[in-house]
Design a protein around this motif. Structure first.
Motif, PDB file in Angstrom:
ATOM      1  N   LEU A  56      -9.656   5.837  -0.831  1.00 54.52           N
ATOM      2  CA  LEU A  56      -8.200   5.767  -0.782  1.00 54.52           C
ATOM      3  C   LEU A  56      -7.689   5.232  -2.109  1.00 54.52           C
ATOM      4  N   ASN A  57      -7.076   6.121  -2.893  1.00 56.01           N
ATOM      5  CA  ASN A  57      -6.508   5.749  -4.178  1.00 56.01           C
ATOM      6  C   ASN A  57      -4.994   5.730  -4.049  1.00 56.01           C
ATOM      7  N   LEU A  58      -4.397   4.599  -4.281  1.00 56.45           N
ATOM      8  CA  LEU A  58      -2.960   4.426  -4.136  1.00 56.45           C
ATOM      9  C   LEU A  58      -2.376   4.069  -5.496  1.00 56.45           C
ATOM     10  N   TYR A  59      -2.092   5.088  -6.294  1.00 61.51           N
ATOM     11  CA  TYR A  59      -1.609   4.900  -7.659  1.00 61.51           C
ATOM     12  C   TYR A  59      -0.090   5.007  -7.728  1.00 61.51           C
ATOM     13  N   SER A  60       0.517   4.118  -8.496  1.00 61.61           N
ATOM     14  CA  SER A  60       1.957   4.147  -8.761  1.00 61.61           C
ATOM     15  C   SER A  60       2.758   4.302  -7.485  1.00 61.61           C
ATOM     16  N   CYS A  61       2.424   3.519  -6.498  1.00 57.56           N
ATOM     17  CA  CYS A  61       3.025   3.683  -5.182  1.00 57.56           C
ATOM     18  C   CYS A  61       4.248   2.799  -4.996  1.00 57.56           C
ATOM     19  N   ASN A  62       5.153   3.295  -4.186  1.00 53.46           N
ATOM     20  CA  ASN A  62       6.214   2.457  -3.648  1.00 53.46           C
ATOM     21  C   ASN A  62       5.638   1.786  -2.412  1.00 53.46           C
ATOM     22  N   LEU A  63       4.693   0.895  -2.645  1.00 50.11           N
ATOM     23  CA  LEU A  63       3.845   0.393  -1.576  1.00 50.11           C
ATOM     24  C   LEU A  63       4.061  -1.097  -1.387  1.00 50.11           C
ATOM     25  N   ASP A  64       4.570  -1.480  -0.212  1.00 57.25           N
ATOM     26  CA  ASP A  64       4.766  -2.895   0.064  1.00 57.25           C
ATOM     27  C   ASP A  64       3.676  -3.390   1.016  1.00 57.25           C
ATOM     28  N   GLU A  65       3.760  -4.665   1.378  1.00 61.15           N
ATOM     29  CA  GLU A  65       2.711  -5.276   2.194  1.00 61.15           C
ATOM     30  C   GLU A  65       2.557  -4.586   3.555  1.00 61.15           C
ATOM     31  N   SER A  66       3.668  -4.340   4.233  1.00 59.37           N
ATOM     32  CA  SER A  66       3.576  -3.752   5.567  1.00 59.37           C
ATOM     33  C   SER A  66       3.030  -2.335   5.519  1.00 59.37           C
ATOM     34  N   LEU A  68       0.924  -1.163   3.219  1.00 60.00           N
ATOM     35  CA  LEU A  68      -0.505  -1.262   2.942  1.00 60.00           C
ATOM     36  C   LEU A  68      -1.264  -1.674   4.197  1.00 60.00           C
ATOM     37  N   GLN A  69      -0.704  -2.610   4.949  1.00 60.90           N
ATOM     38  CA  GLN A  69      -1.334  -3.008   6.203  1.00 60.90           C
ATOM     39  C   GLN A  69      -1.491  -1.813   7.133  1.00 60.90           C
ATOM     40  N   TYR A  70      -0.453  -0.989   7.227  1.00 60.06           N
ATOM     41  CA  TYR A  70      -0.500   0.195   8.075  1.00 60.06           C
ATOM     42  C   TYR A  70      -1.601   1.142   7.615  1.00 60.06           C
ATOM     43  N   LEU A  71      -1.719   1.333   6.300  1.00 58.73           N
ATOM     44  CA  LEU A  71      -2.710   2.259   5.769  1.00 58.73           C
ATOM     45  C   LEU A  71      -4.140   1.800   6.040  1.00 58.73           C
ATOM     46  N   LEU A  72      -4.378   0.502   5.895  1.00 59.97           N
ATOM     47  CA  LEU A  72      -5.745  -0.003   5.982  1.00 59.97           C
ATOM     48  C   LEU A  72      -6.190  -0.302   7.409  1.00 59.97           C
ATOM     49  N   LYS A  73      -5.247  -0.541   8.290  1.00 56.83           N
ATOM     50  CA  LYS A  73      -5.591  -0.941   9.656  1.00 56.83           C
ATOM     51  C   LYS A  73      -6.346   0.188  10.363  1.00 56.83           C
ATOM     52  N   GLY A  74      -7.560  -0.088  10.747  1.00 50.74           N
ATOM     53  CA  GLY A  74      -8.363   0.895  11.460  1.00 50.74           C
ATOM     54  C   GLY A  74      -9.096   1.891  10.585  1.00 50.74           C
ATOM     55  N   THR A  75      -8.920   1.791   9.266  1.00 51.82           N
ATOM     56  CA  THR A  75      -9.620   2.715   8.359  1.00 51.82           C
ATOM     57  C   THR A  75     -11.002   2.138   8.068  1.00 51.82           C
ATOM     58  N   ILE A  76     -11.806   2.055   9.108  1.00 49.29           N
ATOM     59  CA  ILE A  76     -13.014   1.234   9.059  1.00 49.29           C
ATOM     60  C   ILE A  76     -14.138   1.843   8.227  1.00 49.29           C
ATOM     61  N   ASN A  77     -14.046   3.124   7.884  1.00 48.62           N
ATOM     62  CA  ASN A  77     -15.108   3.755   7.102  1.00 48.62           C
ATOM     63  C   ASN A  77     -14.796   3.790   5.610  1.00 48.62           C
ATOM     64  N   LEU A  78     -13.750   3.093   5.208  1.00 48.07           N
ATOM     65  CA  LEU A  78     -13.363   3.087   3.804  1.00 48.07           C
ATOM     66  C   LEU A  78     -14.448   2.444   2.942  1.00 48.07           C
ATOM     67  N   THR A  79     -14.823   3.124   1.868  1.00 50.84           N
ATOM     68  CA  THR A  79     -15.823   2.589   0.941  1.00 50.84           C
ATOM     69  C   THR A  79     -15.251   2.304  -0.444  1.00 50.84           C
ATOM     70  N   HIS A  80     -14.100   2.921  -0.764  1.00 52.02           N
ATOM     71  CA  HIS A  80     -13.536   2.788  -2.113  1.00 52.02           C
ATOM     72  C   HIS A  80     -12.028   2.679  -1.998  1.00 52.02           C
ATOM     73  N   LEU A  81     -11.478   1.544  -2.425  1.00 48.68           N
ATOM     74  CA  LEU A  81     -10.039   1.302  -2.349  1.00 48.68           C
ATOM     75  C   LEU A  81      -9.500   0.956  -3.733  1.00 48.68           C
ATOM     76  N   THR A  82      -8.515   1.723  -4.191  1.00 46.14           N
ATOM     77  CA  THR A  82      -7.840   1.461  -5.453  1.00 46.14           C
ATOM     78  C   THR A  82      -6.353   1.285  -5.186  1.00 46.14           C
ATOM     79  N   ILE A  83      -5.772   0.206  -5.711  1.00 43.08           N
ATOM     80  CA  ILE A  83      -4.363  -0.102  -5.481  1.00 43.08           C
ATOM     81  C   ILE A  83      -3.669  -0.344  -6.815  1.00 43.08           C
ATOM     82  N   LYS A  84      -2.511   0.286  -6.966  1.00 43.09           N
ATOM     83  CA  LYS A  84      -1.654   0.023  -8.116  1.00 43.09           C
ATOM     84  C   LYS A  84      -0.236  -0.139  -7.573  1.00 43.09           C
ATOM     85  N   SER A  85       0.225  -1.364  -7.452  1.00 41.03           N
ATOM     86  CA  SER A  85       1.538  -1.627  -6.874  1.00 41.03           C
ATOM     87  C   SER A  85       2.022  -2.997  -7.315  1.00 41.03           C
ATOM     88  N   ASN A  86       3.299  -3.094  -7.637  1.00 44.09           N
ATOM     89  CA  ASN A  86       3.858  -4.386  -8.043  1.00 44.09           C
ATOM     90  C   ASN A  86       4.511  -5.113  -6.876  1.00 44.09           C
TER      91      ASN A  86
END
Length: 280
Positions: A56-66, A68-86
């Protein structure tokens, strides 16, 4: 790899459902990489494919805490996470979901300019690589005691970090890059990492003696560029596998590196270190 238009996501969902029904392709072999500009248009897509997402690569996202929580919750097989967000903070509800990502191997945070504290990696025992780059507000590094399998650590342009990484709990660390962490007050205890192979130090403003690598018998490559406040080269005594050393713009060094016992040493490049030379 898709943008997050509804049409594209519908097509991708259809394609994935077809793959899941195929007798030739197991679900765990499917890897998806998303590059969204916001999180609103693909919520249904995420819901339907949580167990498939491993990258899951999240580049230049309009991504807030809630979000991101929604995206990651239950994504239990994730092996690679990249985040770019202020909008992400290490203590926020978003990155707290890391506690259930037991298969995570790579975590990367870029330009997370409001991240003052790092996420807790206690629930990620299989982490092999951690990167923090241009996290300009980051004030401390994670506690690595639950990540004994970490092999690569990159800390770059984190200008408020004062304390170096505690390497005591990283017996398998092989690559360490520290660049432009200008507030850092000392070098790490490199001897705590017997498997260390590559060290890259750039624009480190630590005062005093150069780093001590005694005990790093597997060390092969050391780069020290623009370290203007050190007064001596690195102590590489006993680093029998060392192949190369680069030192550039270490303008206050008055004594060269110690390389006794470096029986496989092949290349030393020294530039703009006025008191020493390649012949030192």
């Amino acid at each position: 790899n898709r943008d997050n238009t509804d049409k594209d996501l519908d097509e991708l969902s259809y394609y994935l459902n077809s793959l899941k029904k195929s007798m030739f392709l197991a679900e765990e072999r499917i890897k998806i990489s998303l590059y969204p500009s916001n999180t609103l248009n693909f919520q249904n897509f995420i819901n339907e494919n949580r167990l498939l997402i491993t990258v899951l690569n999240l580049y230049s996202c309009n991504l807030d805490e809630s979000s991101l929580q929604y995206l990651l919750k239950g994504t239990i097989n994730l092996t690679h996470l990249t985040i770019k967000s202020n909008k992400i903070n290490g203590d926020g509800i978003g990155l707290r979901e890391l506690k259930q990502l037991k298969r995570l191997k790579i975590f990367e945070a870029y330009y997370c300019s409001k991240m003052t504290n790092p996420p807790c990696f206690k629930g990620c025992p299989h982490l092999e690589q951690i990167t923090f780059e241009f996290c300009s507000a980051l004030q401390r590094l994670p506690d690595f005691r639950h990540n004994p399998n970490l092999q690569k650590l990159h800390i770059c342009y984190c200008v408020k970090l004062e304390n170096p990484p505690d390497l005591r709990h990283l017996p398998d660390l092989r690559i360490l890059r520290m660049k432009a962490c200008s507030a850092m007050k000392s070098f790490p205890n490199f001897s705590a990492c017997p498997k260390l192979e590559t060290v890259d130090l750039f624009k480190t403003l630590v005062f005093g003696s150069g780093p001590d690598f005694r005990g790093c018998s597997l060390l092969r490559e050391v780069k020290m560029n623009y370290c203007p406040n050190i007064t001596s080269g690195p102590n590489l005594t006993g680093c029998s596998n060392l192949r190369s050393l680069e030192m550039h713009d270490c303008i206050n060094v008055i004594s060269g590196p110690l390389i006794e016992g470096c029986v496989n040493f092949m290349c030393m490049k020294i530039d703009n270190c006025p008191s020493i030379s390649n012949d030192a």
